[in-house]
Design an enzyme around this catalytic site. Structure first.
Site, PDB file in Angstrom:
ATOM      1  N   TYR A   1      55.744  27.987  33.611  1.00 47.57           N
ATOM      2  CA  TYR A   1      55.060  28.800  32.590  1.00 47.57           C
ATOM      3  C   TYR A   1      55.302  28.242  31.186  1.00 47.57           C
ATOM      4  O   TYR A   1      56.272  27.529  30.951  1.00 47.57           O
ATOM      5  CB  TYR A   1      55.575  30.249  32.618  1.00 47.57           C
ATOM      6  CG  TYR A   1      55.580  30.884  33.980  1.00 47.57           C
ATOM      7  CD1 TYR A   1      54.391  31.128  34.663  1.00 47.57           C
ATOM      8  CD2 TYR A   1      56.784  31.257  34.584  1.00 47.57           C
ATOM      9  CE1 TYR A   1      54.398  31.729  35.920  1.00 47.57           C
ATOM     10  CE2 TYR A   1      56.799  31.852  35.839  1.00 47.57           C
ATOM     11  CZ  TYR A   1      55.609  32.087  36.503  1.00 47.57           C
ATOM     12  OH  TYR A   1      55.621  32.670  37.744  1.00 47.57           O
TER      13      TYR A   1
ATOM     14  N   HIS B   1      46.782  36.754  36.949  1.00 48.29           N
ATOM     15  CA  HIS B   1      46.739  35.752  38.020  1.00 48.29           C
ATOM     16  C   HIS B   1      45.789  36.195  39.134  1.00 48.29           C
ATOM     17  O   HIS B   1      45.019  35.428  39.664  1.00 48.29           O
ATOM     18  CB  HIS B   1      48.165  35.567  38.561  1.00 48.29           C
ATOM     19  CG  HIS B   1      48.336  34.392  39.465  1.00 48.29           C
ATOM     20  ND1 HIS B   1      49.489  34.158  40.166  1.00 48.29           N
ATOM     21  CD2 HIS B   1      47.489  33.380  39.802  1.00 48.29           C
ATOM     22  CE1 HIS B   1      49.347  33.047  40.888  1.00 48.29           C
ATOM     23  NE2 HIS B   1      48.149  32.564  40.684  1.00 48.29           N
TER      24      HIS B   1
ATOM     25  N   LYS C   1      46.895  37.859  45.594  1.00 48.83           N
ATOM     26  CA  LYS C   1      48.209  38.317  45.142  1.00 48.83           C
ATOM     27  C   LYS C   1      48.018  39.545  44.290  1.00 48.83           C
ATOM     28  O   LYS C   1      46.926  39.789  43.790  1.00 48.83           O
ATOM     29  CB  LYS C   1      48.891  37.247  44.274  1.00 48.83           C
ATOM     30  CG  LYS C   1      49.336  36.019  45.007  1.00 48.83           C
ATOM     31  CD  LYS C   1      50.006  35.056  44.035  1.00 48.83           C
ATOM     32  CE  LYS C   1      50.617  33.900  44.788  1.00 48.83           C
ATOM     33  NZ  LYS C   1      51.527  33.114  43.987  1.00 48.83           N
TER      34      LYS C   1
ATOM     35  N   CYS D   1      49.947  39.863  41.591  1.00 47.66           N
ATOM     36  CA  CYS D   1      50.380  39.326  40.303  1.00 47.66           C
ATOM     37  C   CYS D   1      49.268  39.440  39.245  1.00 47.66           C
ATOM     38  O   CYS D   1      48.160  39.004  39.507  1.00 47.66           O
ATOM     39  CB  CYS D   1      50.773  37.858  40.499  1.00 47.66           C
ATOM     40  SG  CYS D   1      51.339  37.042  39.013  1.00 47.66           S
TER      41      CYS D   1
ATOM     42  N   HIS E   1      51.257  36.389  34.428  1.00 52.15           N
ATOM     43  CA  HIS E   1      51.946  36.516  35.711  1.00 52.15           C
ATOM     44  C   HIS E   1      53.100  37.499  35.598  1.00 52.15           C
ATOM     45  O   HIS E   1      53.542  37.835  34.492  1.00 52.15           O
ATOM     46  CB  HIS E   1      52.574  35.171  36.120  1.00 52.15           C
ATOM     47  CG  HIS E   1      51.608  34.052  36.277  1.00 52.15           C
ATOM     48  ND1 HIS E   1      51.080  33.692  37.485  1.00 52.15           N
ATOM     49  CD2 HIS E   1      51.078  33.199  35.364  1.00 52.15           C
ATOM     50  CE1 HIS E   1      50.269  32.649  37.325  1.00 52.15           C
ATOM     51  NE2 HIS E   1      50.245  32.329  36.044  1.00 52.15           N
TER      52      HIS E   1
HETATM   53 ZN   LIG Z   1      51.284  34.762  39.315  1.00 52.88          ZN
END
Ligand SMILES: [Zn+2]
Length: 150
Positions: free
Chosen positions: A52, A128, A136, A138, A23
């Site tokens: 995380y 991600h 996203k 990410c 991420h």
């Molecule tokens: Zn993420």
């Protein structure tokens, strides 16, 4: 990089890990976003602590988040079987998604991925955004492609 933080072998038996998810913090690269800020942010979202397992700041330091034996809170539907790694940044100074990793962050992430692949040889490394139904940017770089050879 501290070996204590990276020694994950002892926890291997607690969870079955087959995914390593990378991420970004989705914060601007010109604004510091230390681990303490991530923790505060995740607590505000109702998590017990940081979601995380590892957090890599712009100086290349890897910070321990949740212990590996604990399920993370970073990828809906995939937390039970995964390890969550996040780097500080992901947005350029105008707030647009960008690969803002510093050389130090790239080096640390690579070492961390090498280490985790050693401990979890069957785990796939993905970003991600590579997870199905995640709309996203990410982590704002092609994590799957970059670490595919490991
Ligand atoms: Zn993420």
């Amino acid at each position: 990089m501290s070996n204590a933080i990276l020694s994950s072998s002892q926890y291997q038996n607690y969870r079955r890990i087959d995914l390593i998810v990378i991420h970004c913090s989705a914060t601007r690269c010109d604004r510091p976003f230390p681990l303490e800020a991530v923790i505060a942010c995740h607590r505000a979202r109702g998590f017990a602590t940081v979601g995380y397992h590892y957090y890599v700041t712009r100086d290349g330091t890897v910070h321990a988040g949740r212990p590996l034996y604990q399920e993370g809170a970073h990828a809906t539907g995939y937390n039970r079987r995964s390890i969550g790694v996040c780097y500080e940044g992901g947005l350029d100074p105008r707030g647009q998604p960008a690969d803002t990793r510093t050389d130090a962050q790239k080096e640390t992430l690579l070492k961390l991925m090498q280490r985790l692949k050693k401990d979890y040889p069957h785990a796939r490394i993905v970003g991600h955004r590579d997870i199905p139904c995640v709309a996203k940017d990410c982590p704002c770089f092609d994590a799957r492609g970059e670490y595919e050879y490991l």
